[in-house]
Write an enzyme that holds these catalytic residues in place. Structure first.
Site, PDB file in Angstrom:
ATOM      1  N   GLU A 194       0.718  -1.428   0.022  1.00  0.00           N
ATOM      2  CA  GLU A 194      -0.420   0.395   0.037  1.00  0.00           C
ATOM      3  C   GLU A 194       0.913   1.182   0.322  1.00  0.00           C
ATOM      4  O   GLU A 194       0.839   2.069   0.806  1.00  0.00           O
ATOM      5  CB  GLU A 194      -1.127   0.177   1.127  1.00  0.00           C
ATOM      6  CG  GLU A 194      -1.478  -0.833   1.156  1.00  0.00           C
ATOM      7  CD  GLU A 194      -3.116  -0.831   1.787  1.00  0.00           C
ATOM      8  OE1 GLU A 194      -3.277  -0.510   2.459  1.00  0.00           O
ATOM      9  OE2 GLU A 194      -4.220  -1.317   1.896  1.00  0.00           O
ATOM     10  N   GLU A 315      -4.540  -9.008  -0.836  1.00  0.00           N
ATOM     11  CA  GLU A 315      -5.897  -8.725   0.633  1.00  0.00           C
ATOM     12  C   GLU A 315      -7.416  -8.271   0.139  1.00  0.00           C
ATOM     13  O   GLU A 315      -7.726  -7.996  -1.183  1.00  0.00           O
ATOM     14  CB  GLU A 315      -5.243  -6.973   1.423  1.00  0.00           C
ATOM     15  CG  GLU A 315      -3.620  -7.355   2.044  1.00  0.00           C
ATOM     16  CD  GLU A 315      -3.974  -6.651   2.891  1.00  0.00           C
ATOM     17  OE1 GLU A 315      -4.347  -5.327   3.146  1.00  0.00           O
ATOM     18  OE2 GLU A 315      -2.107  -5.579   2.792  1.00  0.00           O
TER      19      GLU A 315
END
Ligand code: AHR
Length: 512
Positions: A194, A315
């Site tokens: 991220e 994810e």
């Protein structure tokens, strides 16, 4: 005349609610082209809440039964899932993790504060050796998520050398000094996590250059690395555009994160205490991943038409409010039949795009978000989501069989969602597997499956259902939601008829 019509209409209404709805599926084995990469059944283990400490690792001196510090009950349950790949140590944690703090004698390892997750003190007692040895025990490939946000190029390069070099090199010798002779041969590395957010708040242009630089020094020590670039969240198509354009041939995989969540501010709703509107909304949000995947794949296809770069949904899963009484930063939530549906619907979608999707890692394996396993002290239970992963095991490395599906639809606020979802594949054992999910909470469905010429000697199956969609397993009643034998599938003239109860997931084996 009017009266007769009214009576006829009323009778029709009664009959409609009593009779099951109907749906049809047509398999196309002649169009079978892709293999469902087993890594689609991957898991994720972050230093977050009680996932590592208490969930997997209790240490050799614990009163909880353990094998070299790994709790035995969790170890055995994870082995049974045939987990192909396990991502670690984060998540957001990864971009603050300094791997050298987690090697050598445990009593000498420095401590740190886990700023992302509750500000707890991390004593680094579970580090590289503990993780990679655990992967060996459960038979999973490790996927190391490496620190770009606050780490150095040198640190990352040395970590790869430490885990993979077999030569007379400084890091290989340090590993040997720490008790491990042979390298672990780690293939999958994530270059940041991220990076648009907790991994450094970078712009895609800047991250692209960082990726190119960091990955340059991650050498192959006889183990070709599969380098995964930190990808987009949900609907951020620009991130994918820029990375495909600027990183392109330097990466093997590009990640995507997609959570089934109501939003990032305010309440996310309870995991167990929800109404039917919330039930259907969550399922609608879960299947919206298909459109998101299609759009990211369309961008990837432009730059990489031969599909060399894998889309890694590293994810995914449901995210609700934490269980009452648990710390906000621990992301500890219960898991109901609704979560099992989210897992099944997601797999049915991932299989369809298996020519591009090479890995998925549900968040997360124990005690965090949509977990497979929950623990409390020495107690452990398997969640409904665990059972879906277990029932779907035959789809690992199976040949996907495309299908057409017609079913009733439900309008869920802004979305139209089909009440039936399906997937089919030829397993590595030669049997054909058909999985069906009826999300309709009130209506049974009679599903006719045209097998497209596939023959079968025997049919067997298992079903996961329960009295209520918010049923879940507790430490007192750990078997409320569990799979049982399913016998309501009949084969006649090449057509399979399956009587699916409301709110159920069925996996059928058509044995040759
Ligand atoms: O899975 C929990 C967190 O969600 C991860 O640490 C992060 O990558 C994502 O935002």
């Amino acid at each position: 005349m009017k009266r007769i019509l009214l009576i006829a209409l009323l009778c029709g209404a009664v009959a409609a609610s009593a009779a099951p709805k109907t749906a049809s599926v047509a398999l196309h084995p002649d169009r079978s082209r892709t293999t469902i990469n087993k890594n689609i059944y991957g898991q994720f283990a972050e230093h977050l809440g009680t996932l590592i400490y208490g969930g997997i690792w209790v240490g050799e001196d614990s009163t909880i039964p353990n094998q070299n510090g790994y709790r035995t009950d969790v170890l055995e349950a994870m082995k049974k899932l045939s987990i192909p790949v396990l991502r670690w140590p984060g998540g957001c944690f990864a971009d603050e993790y300094h791997w050298m703090d987690g090697i050598g004698p445990r009593e000498n390892r420095p401590k740190m504060v886990n700023t992302n997750w509750g500000g707890v003190v991390e004593d680094n007692s579970f580090g590289t050796h503990e993780f990679l040895n655990f992967c060996e025990l459960i038979g999973a490939e490790p996927y190391l998520s490496m620190n770009v946000g606050s780490g150095t190029v040198e640190e990352m390069a040395k970590w790869v050398e430490y885990v993979n070099s077999d030569g007379d090199s400084p890091m290989a010798n340090l590993r040997r000094a720490n008790g491990r002779d042979k390298p672990w041969k780690v293939k999958y590395i994530g270059v940041g996590n991220e990076s648009w957010g907790c991994g450094g708040n970078m712009r895609p242009e800047f991250y692209s250059d960082q990726f190119r630089r960091y990955q340059t020094y991650c050498r192959n020590y006889g183990t070709p690395l599969y380098k995964v670039a930190s990808g987009a969240s949900d609907y951020d198509y620009n991130w994918t555009e820029v990375l495909m354009d600027r990183v392109g041939n330097q990466m093997n995989g590009l990640s995507l994160h997609y959570y089934t969540v109501t939003g990032w501010s305010g309440s996310k709703g309870s995991a167990t205490n929800f109404d039917m509107d919330s039930y259907y909304w969550i399922l609608g949000k879960a299947v919206e991943i298909e459109e998101v995947i299609q759009k990211h794949i369309a961008i990837m296809d432009k730059a990489d038409p031969r599909k060399r770069i894998g889309l890694m949904v590293d994810e995914w899963g449901t995210w609700y409010d934490v269980e009452p009484g648990t710390p906000a930063g621990f992301l500890h939530q219960q898991n109901t039949l609704r979560d099992a549906m989210v897992a099944a619907l997601s797999f049915n979608i991932f299989h369809k795009y298996a020519d591009r999707i090479q890995m998925c890692n549900i968040a997360q394996v124990v005690n965090v978000l949509q977990a497979m396993i929950l623990t409390d002290g020495d107690k452990m239970l398997l969640t409904p989501t665990y059972h879906v992963f277990e029932m779907y095991k035959p789809f690992q490395n199976a040949r996907h069989i495309p299908l057409d599906l017609t079913s009733d639809e439900k309008t869920i606020r802004e979305r139209q969602v089909q009440t039936l979802s399906a997937t089919a594949a030829t397993g590595t054992d030669g049997n054909v597997y058909v999985a069906l999910t009826n999300i309709d909470a009130d209506n049974a469905q009679q599903v006719s499956v045209d097998l497209g010429g596939i023959s079968a000697k025997t049919i067997s199956g298992r079903i996961l259902t329960s009295a209520r969609v918010n049923d879940h397993n507790t430490f007192d009643k750990p078997e409320t939601v569990r799979p049982v034998e399913f016998k309501d599938a009949k084969l006649k003239n090449g057509v399979l008829t399956v009587d699916m109860p409301a709110k159920s997931i069925v996996v059928l084996t058509l044995a040759k």
